[in-house]
Design an enzyme around this catalytic site. Structure first.
Site, PDB file in Angstrom:
ATOM      1  CG  ASP A  55      -2.117  -1.102   1.063  1.00  0.00           C
ATOM      2  OD1 ASP A  55      -2.107  -1.627  -0.066  1.00  0.00           O
ATOM      3  OD2 ASP A  55      -2.914  -1.247   2.118  1.00  0.00           O
ATOM      4  CB  SER A  96     -38.244  -7.344 -11.406  1.00  0.00           C
ATOM      5  OG  SER A  96     -38.297  -6.059 -11.216  1.00  0.00           O
ATOM      6  CG  LEU A  97     -34.062 -11.568 -12.150  1.00  0.00           C
ATOM      7  CD1 LEU A  97     -32.789 -12.322 -11.154  1.00  0.00           C
ATOM      8  CD2 LEU A  97     -34.058 -12.442 -13.225  1.00  0.00           C
ATOM      9  CD  GLU A 104     -24.637 -15.314 -13.571  1.00  0.00           C
ATOM     10  OE1 GLU A 104     -24.420 -14.092 -13.197  1.00  0.00           O
ATOM     11  OE2 GLU A 104     -25.263 -15.479 -14.575  1.00  0.00           O
ATOM     12  CE  LYS A 111     -32.462 -11.760  -6.451  1.00  0.00           C
ATOM     13  NZ  LYS A 111     -32.487 -10.681  -5.217  1.00  0.00           N
ATOM     14  CG  ASP A 135     -29.737  -8.111  -0.327  1.00  0.00           C
ATOM     15  OD1 ASP A 135     -30.480  -7.621  -1.176  1.00  0.00           O
ATOM     16  OD2 ASP A 135     -30.187  -8.418   0.761  1.00  0.00           O
ATOM     17  CD  GLU A 173     -27.480  -6.278  -6.826  1.00  0.00           C
ATOM     18  OE1 GLU A 173     -28.485  -5.676  -6.130  1.00  0.00           O
ATOM     19  OE2 GLU A 173     -27.628  -6.264  -8.243  1.00  0.00           O
ATOM     20  CE1 TYR A 197     -27.816 -11.427 -19.974  1.00  0.00           C
ATOM     21  CE2 TYR A 197     -28.615  -9.213 -19.875  1.00  0.00           C
ATOM     22  CZ  TYR A 197     -28.651 -10.392 -20.400  1.00  0.00           C
ATOM     23  OH  TYR A 197     -29.399 -10.790 -21.417  1.00  0.00           O
ATOM     24  CE  LYS A 203     -28.484 -13.684 -14.947  1.00  0.00           C
ATOM     25  NZ  LYS A 203     -27.225 -12.847 -14.869  1.00  0.00           N
ATOM     26  CE  LYS A 223     -34.681 -13.606  -2.614  1.00  0.00           C
ATOM     27  NZ  LYS A 223     -35.696 -12.469  -2.763  1.00  0.00           N
ATOM     28  CB  CYS A 245     -61.155   4.283  11.265  1.00  0.00           C
ATOM     29  SG  CYS A 245     -59.701   5.287  11.056  1.00  0.00           S
ATOM     30  CB  CYS A 297     -61.658   9.242  11.733  1.00  0.00           C
ATOM     31  SG  CYS A 297     -62.303   7.726  10.527  1.00  0.00           S
ATOM     32  CB  CYS A 321     -61.312   3.838   7.332  1.00  0.00           C
ATOM     33  SG  CYS A 321     -62.179   5.223   7.982  1.00  0.00           S
ATOM     34  CB  CYS A 354     -59.980   8.740   7.611  1.00  0.00           C
ATOM     35  SG  CYS A 354     -59.049   7.883   8.616  1.00  0.00           S
TER      36      CYS A 354
END
Length: 665
Positions: free
Chosen positions: A31, A80-81, A111, A113, A115, A170, A223, A285, A309, A403, A406, A421, A427
């Site tokens: 470094d 989305s998936l 692959e 996933k 987060d 990601e 991708y 995929k 998942k 409610c 209210c 309600c 309200c």
């Protein structure tokens, strides 16, 4: 070696060291040595500003200030998936694939996933041009300055990269870096961050890129999107991206069948906690890019990919009390207030109980010891009760009848799970909720006006509906809590600028039940203006693409309400956009007017996208799949046998490339 040559040589050497350290994790110098060379380069660049290069390693430290992130439309939509949670879900998906492609051998890439926060990065001639967050998939925020500070993101590529492409990935915060950041906060008495994912996502929206540079963010790519990419499979694309200098996780597998996919899932479900990053599943995929094109997309997901998942983590804790929230539509949501418990990297204090049926089904009671789970949801949920630990004096939960805000008697419509309600215009949470939805980022996006300020305005009787916002005066705001002159000016300016927001977002902002962003775009594109939409009959609206009876009836109910009509007339008078902005038409003829055409296969004279554009240019509509509504199929080489069979079965005319070109010429 002259000065310019020295500078170029140092840049190339430092870029190589960056790559070795941040991508390959195999540093070749210390470094200290790296810092010395970086200082040498900085000194040379400072003395010779004529050789400045925004892609120099010295620019990684950031320093650009971005007060407002521009919204940018993605060159290629970010879908989305579809999620799956079991072996059966994956087998069903495989069957759908085979049904569409016919009896052909299919390979899969597996692959992990990760987060984090999704990002799309654009490269032109091997240089980083733009980085955009996922946003709503159609458009996102330009965070280029912040992405440039992440050392694992290459500023300049190497090798045989395409001239122009986007790469998806990601932005993640490794556990080690996250723990170090939190330790530093604890030492100075500050509140630590809740979890790596939210911290990574929030980092991308910091205004000062120098602050982003201080955070140990990483970027994992998965991708490549574009044309003429130079490879034919997803797996080859991952290997190519590594060669160009990207950090592509080596934890991936080419699976020859679904059994090998399941083996990969089983291994990583057990070993995922050994990884340096958060991961919540596996992405599968179709390996062939040609088959990916054949399968195409639904309105939300690619048909050629699915996310498996991992089973959600659970924790056991005490349910102290049950409270009830009122949403902007009047829906009542019961919430469990819990004894704080650690779950999936966060401290959980509340969990959704969904509705009265869910409480009754699990027999959930205050004082119970409950099992809390956090899957793909933002708000954790209770999935069971430890009956052995139930107190002896436990009382069954009686769902509220009025409610909580209210005191209006609640109603429950037939076929619906939630109580409501019905006091729509009296309200307080419904009134404030509608205004908060109206000003939200994906709706009117009014700068300087947040949810807390809306509540403040409502409590001070300055607004009762979203039309009242456009009558606010600066002097009315100055007396409010935490509202100085600058804040008041910004709010008034933000409200004025919102008058330029396009019709489809205004329609979404109105808060019509069941009319989300996508539906609002469909309705705006079809009816062109608010007057035509407000007068549309039920059956006509149902015929609009993706509009069902429930949505249509909700729209009709909204426009039949006199209060809503009055508010819309007021909004018109203030100058909001209630007519769609017509884009410059590319239509050159109406030869294909009224015709729905499906494109399938590989072509020689035009790309698939060019054929689709030609269909629209000549008045036609592109179909995503073959059905009885399809008029023609334009078929190239390698057209899926199941599509061919279906087209023949339905008696649909099949055109080759030459026949199609002849038709439009």
């Amino acid at each position: 070696m002259n000065v310019q040559e020295q500078i170029i040589a140092l840049r190339e050497e430092l870029n190589l060291h960056n790559y070795n350290y941040y991508v390959l994790d195999t540093p070749t110098i210390s470094d200290f040595e790296f810092d010395q060379k970086l200082k040498e380069l900085e000194k040379l660049e400072l003395a010779h500003p004529e050789y400045f290069d925004s892609n120099s390693p010295t620019q990684r430290v950031g320093g650009a200030i971005t007060k407002n992130f521009d919204t940018v439309v993605h060159r290629y939509r970010m879908y989305s998936l579809e999620n799956s949670y079991s072996k059966e879900d994956l087998l069903d998906w495989e069957q759908r694939i085979q049904k569409n492609l016919g009896d052909v051998p299919v390979e899969f890439t597996c692959e992990l996933k990760y987060d984090g926060a999704s990002i799309s990065i654009t490269y032109e001639d091997g240089e980083l041009i733009k980085a955009v967050t996922r946003g709503d998939g159609v458009q996102g925020d330009d965070v280029t300055n912040n992405i440039r500070t992440i050392r694992s993101v290459p500023i300049k590529l190497k090798g045989d990269y395409p001239k122009s492409f986007d790469i998806r990935g990601e932005i993640v915060l490794p556990f080690a870096g996250f723990e170090k950041m939190n330790q530093e906060l604890i030492e100075i008495g500050e509140t630590p961050y809740s979890n790596p994912r939210n911290t990574a996502s929030g980092s991308l929206k910091l205004q000062d890129s120098a602050e982003v540079a201080k955070r140990p963010l990483d970027c994992l790519l998965y991708y490549v999107v574009g044309s003429d990419l130079g490879f034919a499979t997803q797996y080859e694309g991952l290997e190519k991206a590594r060669e160009w200098g990207f950090k592509v996780p080596i934890v991936s597998k080419l699976a020859k069948n679904i059994d090998e996919v399941l083996e990969f899932i089983a291994y990583w479900d057990e070993h995922r906690h050994e990884l340096p990053y958060e991961t919540d599943g596996v992405v599968i995929k179709i390996n062939s890019l040609h088959y990916q094109e054949e399968l195409g997309y639904t309105s939300k997901f690619p048909r050629w990919a699915i996310a498996y998942k991992f089973k959600a983590e659970q924790a056991e804790t005490i349910l102290n009390t049950i409270s009830y929230q009122v949403g902007r539509t009047g829906a009542i949501t019961p919430v469990a207030n819990l004894e704080p418990v650690q779950l999936a990297g966060t401290i959980v204090k509340r969990a959704s109980l969904h509705n009265a049926d869910q409480i009754a089904k699990l027999d959930i009671r205050e004082g119970d010891s409950v099992y809390v789970e956090k899957g793909g949801e933002i708000i954790p949920k209770i999935v069971g009760v430890n009956l052995e630990a139930r107190p002896a004096d436990s009382q069954r939960t009686v769902y509220i009848k009025e409610c909580p805000e209210c005191q209006t008697k609640l109603v429950r419509n037939e076929g619906e799970a939630q109580h409501y309600c019905p006091n729509v215009y009296g309200c307080p949470p419904q009134i404030a909720g509608r205004i908060q939805h109206f000003i939200s980022r994906k709706a009117m996006d009014i700068d300087g006006l947040g949810e807390e300020t809306v509540v403040l305005l409502y409590k001070n009787e300055l607004v009762e509906n979203y039309a009242d916002l456009y009558e606010l005066k600066k002097e009315q705001l100055l007396g409010l809590e935490r509202m100085g002159e600058k804040s008041a000016d910004n709010l008034i300016k933000g409200i004025e600028l919102s008058k330029q927001v396009p019709f489809e977002r205004v329609l979404y902002a109105l808060g019509i039940r069941f009319v989300g962003e996508t539906v609002a775009k469909k309705l705006a594109a079809h009816y062109k203006n608010i007057d035509a939409l407000s007068q549309a009959p039920l059956m006509e609206m149902i015929m609009v693409d993706e509009i069902g009876e429930r949505i249509a009836q909700s729209v009709i109910d909204f426009f039949s309400n006199e209060k809503n009509k009055e508010i819309i007339e007021r909004l018109k008078s203030y100058g909001l956009q209630f007519v769609i902005e017509e884009k410059e038409s590319t239509v050159v003829s109406d030869i294909l007017k009224g015709k729905t055409i499906v494109v399938s296969g590989v072509f020689t004279k035009m790309s698939r996208d060019e054929i689709k554009q030609a269909i629209e240019d000549h008045g036609g509509k592109n179909g995503s799949s073959i059905s009885s509504k399809t008029d023609y199929v334009v078929a190239g080489d390698k057209m899926g046998p199941s599509k061919l069979e279906k087209a023949n079965k339905l008696g649909i005319t099949i055109l080759n490339e030459e026949e199609f070109l002849s038709m439009i010429q």
